[in-house]
Design a protein around this motif. Sequence first.
Motif, PDB file in Angstrom:
ATOM      1  N   GLU A 115       0.839  -1.198   0.000  1.00 45.96           N
ATOM      2  CA  GLU A 115       0.000   0.000   0.000  1.00 45.96           C
ATOM      3  C   GLU A 115       0.875   1.249   0.000  1.00 45.96           C
ATOM      4  O   GLU A 115       1.857   1.335   0.734  1.00 45.96           O
ATOM      5  CB  GLU A 115      -0.921   0.010   1.230  1.00 45.96           C
ATOM      6  N   ASP A 130      -3.348   6.502   4.694  1.00 46.85           N
ATOM      7  CA  ASP A 130      -3.629   5.336   3.865  1.00 46.85           C
ATOM      8  C   ASP A 130      -4.862   5.605   3.010  1.00 46.85           C
ATOM      9  O   ASP A 130      -5.408   6.723   3.001  1.00 46.85           O
ATOM     10  CB  ASP A 130      -3.793   4.075   4.734  1.00 46.85           C
ATOM     11  N   ARG A 136      -0.983   7.167   9.277  1.00 44.50           N
ATOM     12  CA  ARG A 136      -0.081   6.047   9.515  1.00 44.50           C
ATOM     13  C   ARG A 136       1.302   6.484   9.991  1.00 44.50           C
ATOM     14  O   ARG A 136       2.039   5.693  10.562  1.00 44.50           O
ATOM     15  CB  ARG A 136       0.079   5.224   8.231  1.00 44.50           C
ATOM     16  N   ASP A 161     -15.722   1.928  15.853  1.00 41.83           N
ATOM     17  CA  ASP A 161     -14.698   1.268  16.680  1.00 41.83           C
ATOM     18  C   ASP A 161     -14.387   2.064  17.950  1.00 41.83           C
ATOM     19  O   ASP A 161     -13.627   1.603  18.802  1.00 41.83           O
ATOM     20  CB  ASP A 161     -13.397   1.082  15.869  1.00 41.83           C
ATOM     21  N   GLU A 223      -5.114  -2.926  13.984  1.00 37.73           N
ATOM     22  CA  GLU A 223      -5.484  -4.282  13.608  1.00 37.73           C
ATOM     23  C   GLU A 223      -6.246  -4.214  12.294  1.00 37.73           C
ATOM     24  O   GLU A 223      -6.836  -3.176  11.965  1.00 37.73           O
ATOM     25  CB  GLU A 223      -6.343  -4.931  14.698  1.00 37.73           C
ATOM     26  N   ALA A 224      -6.243  -5.317  11.547  1.00 47.19           N
ATOM     27  CA  ALA A 224      -6.883  -5.320  10.223  1.00 47.19           C
ATOM     28  C   ALA A 224      -8.354  -4.921  10.325  1.00 47.19           C
ATOM     29  O   ALA A 224      -9.112  -5.472  11.124  1.00 47.19           O
ATOM     30  CB  ALA A 224      -6.755  -6.702   9.600  1.00 47.19           C
ATOM     31  N   GLY A 225      -8.730  -3.941   9.522  1.00 47.40           N
ATOM     32  CA  GLY A 225     -10.121  -3.514   9.451  1.00 47.40           C
ATOM     33  C   GLY A 225     -10.562  -2.576  10.548  1.00 47.40           C
ATOM     34  O   GLY A 225     -11.721  -2.148  10.561  1.00 47.40           O
ATOM     35  N   SER A 226      -9.680  -2.222  11.485  1.00 45.99           N
ATOM     36  CA  SER A 226     -10.062  -1.364  12.602  1.00 45.99           C
ATOM     37  C   SER A 226      -9.607   0.073  12.363  1.00 45.99           C
ATOM     38  O   SER A 226      -8.566   0.315  11.752  1.00 45.99           O
ATOM     39  CB  SER A 226      -9.457  -1.883  13.901  1.00 45.99           C
ATOM     40  N   THR A 227     -10.409   1.024  12.858  1.00 46.85           N
ATOM     41  CA  THR A 227     -10.043   2.437  12.765  1.00 46.85           C
ATOM     42  C   THR A 227      -9.552   2.973  14.112  1.00 46.85           C
ATOM     43  O   THR A 227      -9.271   4.167  14.235  1.00 46.85           O
ATOM     44  CB  THR A 227     -11.251   3.276  12.296  1.00 46.85           C
TER      45      THR A 227
END
Length: 258
Positions: A115, A130, A136, A161, A223-227
Motif C-alpha cells: 500500500e 492510507d 499512519r 470502533d 489491527e486489520a479492518g479497525s479504525t
Amino acid sequence: MAIPQSDDVRAFSYWLRTGRRLARRSPATIEVKFNPWHDPANGEFTFANSGDYHARRGGGGDFGGGGSSGSYDAPRSPRAAAKPSLVKKQQVSKAKAPDRTSIVPVGLAVRPPVETFRRVTKNGYEFELDSGEQMRRASGTLTKGTEKRNLRGQRVAGGSDRRSTDDGGHYIARRFNGPPDDFNLFPQDANFNRGTYRLLEEQWARAKRAGKKVEIEIVPGFEAGSTRPYEVDVTFWINGRRESIKFPNEKSEKRRGK
C-alpha cells in the motif's frame, strides 16, 4: 638369448594352449590366442566369469601335467554375439512431465500489493495517510502555537470502533500547532490521553521553553479492518538525543516512569 623354435614346436605349443591344431601359415601371420570369455556386444576378450562363455560345455579338456584332452568350439563372431535377440534392451522409464500450472518460479512468488500512502503537509508537519484516510505516520519539528479545536472531529473520531471510554485525542497536540484535521485525531483511551501521553507532551513543552529542538515521529498500530489504533509508537529527539516509547491505547496504561 631367445632360442628359435621350429614350426613343429610352435604348433605343439599352440595346441597345448588352445586345444586346436595350428594351420600352416606364412611367417608374417600373427598368432591369436584363444580365450573362451567374450563380451557379447563387441566380441572383446574379458576376464573369466565377466562375459559370455563360448566354449563347448563339458569341454576344455583336462590340463593335468602331461597335456590336454577334449576340444573347444570356436568362439562366436562379435556380430553374432551382438544380435538384438541375444542382447537385453535397457528399460528406460519415462517420468511424467510435471504440471507446469502448479510451478511458481523462484523469485516470482505472488506477494500482496504494497500500500502506498498519501503525504500531506500541514502546519509544518508531514502526515502519511492510507487509502481510508487514516494517519499512519506523522513527523516534524515541534513548534509553539494554539490551533483551534475541531469539536465535531473529536466527537466522531474512530467511528463504530470508538469506545465509550475514549477521548477524541490528538497525535500532535494543539499547543504544538497540531492541525485540527481529522487525520490528526484518533479514538484515544481517556486514561492514556490524560495520563502518560500528557506527561510526554509536558516533557516536550519544557524542552521547548528551554530553547531546545524537539523532533518527533508518531506511528500508530492498527489491527486489520479497525479504525482504532491499539498502540501508538512514539520516537523523539531532544537536541539530537533519541528516545522511544510504545504506548498501548488501553486504560491499563500506567503513569510514565512507574
